[in-house]
Design a protein around this motif. Structure first.
Motif, PDB file in Angstrom:
ATOM      1  N   ALA A  14      -0.282   6.075  -4.974  1.00  0.00           N
ATOM      2  CA  ALA A  14       0.586   6.666  -3.963  1.00  0.00           C
ATOM      3  C   ALA A  14       0.405   5.879  -2.673  1.00  0.00           C
ATOM      4  N   HIS A  15       1.508   5.477  -2.067  1.00  0.00           N
ATOM      5  CA  HIS A  15       1.438   4.744  -0.805  1.00  0.00           C
ATOM      6  C   HIS A  15       1.285   5.726   0.345  1.00  0.00           C
ATOM      7  N   SER A  16       0.486   5.349   1.343  1.00  0.00           N
ATOM      8  CA  SER A  16       0.222   6.271   2.462  1.00  0.00           C
ATOM      9  C   SER A  16       1.491   6.646   3.219  1.00  0.00           C
ATOM     10  N   SER A  17       2.481   5.751   3.239  1.00  0.00           N
ATOM     11  CA  SER A  17       3.725   6.070   3.937  1.00  0.00           C
ATOM     12  C   SER A  17       4.800   6.548   2.972  1.00  0.00           C
ATOM     13  N   GLY A  18       4.392   7.035   1.830  1.00  0.00           N
ATOM     14  CA  GLY A  18       5.336   7.547   0.846  1.00  0.00           C
ATOM     15  C   GLY A  18       5.684   6.512  -0.194  1.00  0.00           C
ATOM     16  N   GLY A  19       6.162   6.953  -1.310  1.00  0.00           N
ATOM     17  CA  GLY A  19       6.494   6.026  -2.383  1.00  0.00           C
ATOM     18  C   GLY A  19       5.275   5.702  -3.226  1.00  0.00           C
ATOM     19  N   GLU A  20       5.453   4.756  -4.112  1.00  0.00           N
ATOM     20  CA  GLU A  20       4.428   4.465  -5.095  1.00  0.00           C
ATOM     21  C   GLU A  20       4.277   2.957  -5.246  1.00  0.00           C
ATOM     22  N   ILE A  21       3.045   2.515  -5.382  1.00  0.00           N
ATOM     23  CA  ILE A  21       2.787   1.111  -5.666  1.00  0.00           C
ATOM     24  C   ILE A  21       2.313   1.034  -7.104  1.00  0.00           C
ATOM     25  N   GLU A  22       2.844   0.074  -7.850  1.00  0.00           N
ATOM     26  CA  GLU A  22       2.379  -0.119  -9.210  1.00  0.00           C
ATOM     27  C   GLU A  22       1.711  -1.475  -9.307  1.00  0.00           C
ATOM     28  N   ILE A  23       0.527  -1.492  -9.884  1.00  0.00           N
ATOM     29  CA  ILE A  23      -0.220  -2.735 -10.062  1.00  0.00           C
ATOM     30  C   ILE A  23      -0.366  -2.979 -11.553  1.00  0.00           C
ATOM     31  N   ALA A  24       0.089  -4.147 -11.987  1.00  0.00           N
ATOM     32  CA  ALA A  24       0.011  -4.502 -13.397  1.00  0.00           C
ATOM     33  C   ALA A  24      -0.687  -5.846 -13.549  1.00  0.00           C
TER      34      ALA A  24
END
Length: 70
Positions: A14-24
């Protein structure tokens, strides 16, 4: 100093400013793809991503702090 592994942070965050980060991490373990809600996708060398004790992505540096990267 404990070397970081990209596998430690693989998955969705979860990104601190909203949204989502995906790491692959790719099958060789040498390339990391980061999908960021506002910046888009970046493919980065795993060795560069895991620089020492912090993660380096999109010009940010972050440390693994429990269940978040700060």
């Amino acid at each position: 100093a404990k070397m970081l592994s990209p596998y430690q942070v693989q998955g969705k965050w979860a990104h601190s400013s909203g949204g989502e980060i995906e790491i692959a991490v790719d099958s060789t373990g040498k390339q990391v793809t980061i999908s960021h809600p506002t910046v888009g996708k970046q493919q980065i060398d795993a060795a560069k991503f895991c620089s020492g004790e912090s993660f380096d992505y999109f010009g940010f540096k972050g440390k693994l702090d429990g269940n978040k990267i700060s």
